[in-house]
Enzyme design. Sequence first.
Site, PDB file in Angstrom:
ATOM      1  N   HIS A  45      22.860  -1.641  46.277  1.00 15.84           N
ATOM      2  CA  HIS A  45      22.770  -0.298  46.842  1.00 15.84           C
ATOM      3  C   HIS A  45      21.866   0.544  45.937  1.00 15.84           C
ATOM      4  O   HIS A  45      21.715   0.269  44.754  1.00 15.84           O
ATOM      5  CB  HIS A  45      24.148   0.343  46.944  1.00 15.84           C
ATOM      6  N   GLU A 148      35.049  -9.925  49.026  1.00 13.18           N
ATOM      7  CA  GLU A 148      35.084  -8.583  49.609  1.00 13.18           C
ATOM      8  C   GLU A 148      34.999  -8.593  51.135  1.00 13.18           C
ATOM      9  O   GLU A 148      34.634  -7.583  51.746  1.00 13.18           O
ATOM     10  CB  GLU A 148      33.964  -7.722  49.020  1.00 13.18           C
ATOM     11  N   ASP A 174      34.772  -2.891  50.988  1.00 14.28           N
ATOM     12  CA  ASP A 174      34.187  -3.786  51.984  1.00 14.28           C
ATOM     13  C   ASP A 174      35.241  -4.693  52.611  1.00 14.28           C
ATOM     14  O   ASP A 174      35.136  -5.047  53.792  1.00 14.28           O
ATOM     15  CB  ASP A 174      33.069  -4.615  51.365  1.00 14.28           C
TER      16      ASP A 174
END
Length: 259
Positions: A45, A148, A174
């Site tokens: 990210h 996740e 997530d």
Amino acid sequence: MNEKLREKFAAGETAFGLWVTSEASAVTEVAGMLGIDWICIDMEHGYLDYKDIQGHLQAARGTDMTVLVRPPSQDLEPIKRALDVGAHGIVLPLVDSADEVLAAYEHFYYPPIGRRGIGGERSVRWGLELESYVRTANEELLFIPMIETQKSYDNLDEILGVSGIEAVFLGPGDMSASRGAVGEWEGPGVAEINLDILRRAKERGISSGIVARSTDEAIQRRDQGFGMVSLGSDIGLMIRQVKSMASALGKDTVGHRWF
């Protein structure tokens, strides 16, 4: 490489870390001065690139802090380049199966385990220490898959059974999203899933990591037995501290008004 972190794994102690999202290498420099055990530079990210990673690694030099990188994908290019810049290991996002771990091993390990190419970049001190690095990298580097998604939880035993896994990292947000609770940190059932992953990994001698969102949560995760606990992200910690001080001073941070 990774000696201090592995010592904590072996002793059953918690290693505290920091998620790095800023390009400012001073963040890593200060983390090392404070005795932080590990950092994870996040490329999945945000906007960080390989030059930023190199700056953080240079800032960590001379410390025994582990510097991990979370690449943006499981592909060859980001894994190989992060390692060539000098990362001490990889935190691989969105792993769903043992087959995905084994596919990423191809990019992560030198032969005979994988197919990582040999270059003359920073990891080998620009070729000056190529022989010693290549000889020991397969044993010294850390490969940490993230658990996740619901699929990864369904396939947990197979993932934990892959040779070379010393730690896994949990992603509650997530995991929640994959179960229909988008935007929740620990949606319905995820708190229990986190502890089940921790227990099952520990039975195999594998450490588990997780991000804490507050001091109280970091204490809780330590006491639950997590081997890696992130104290938060660099920017997140700044926001947390400013909001705490603003609240104590009676300032309105909800509307982003400090004065």
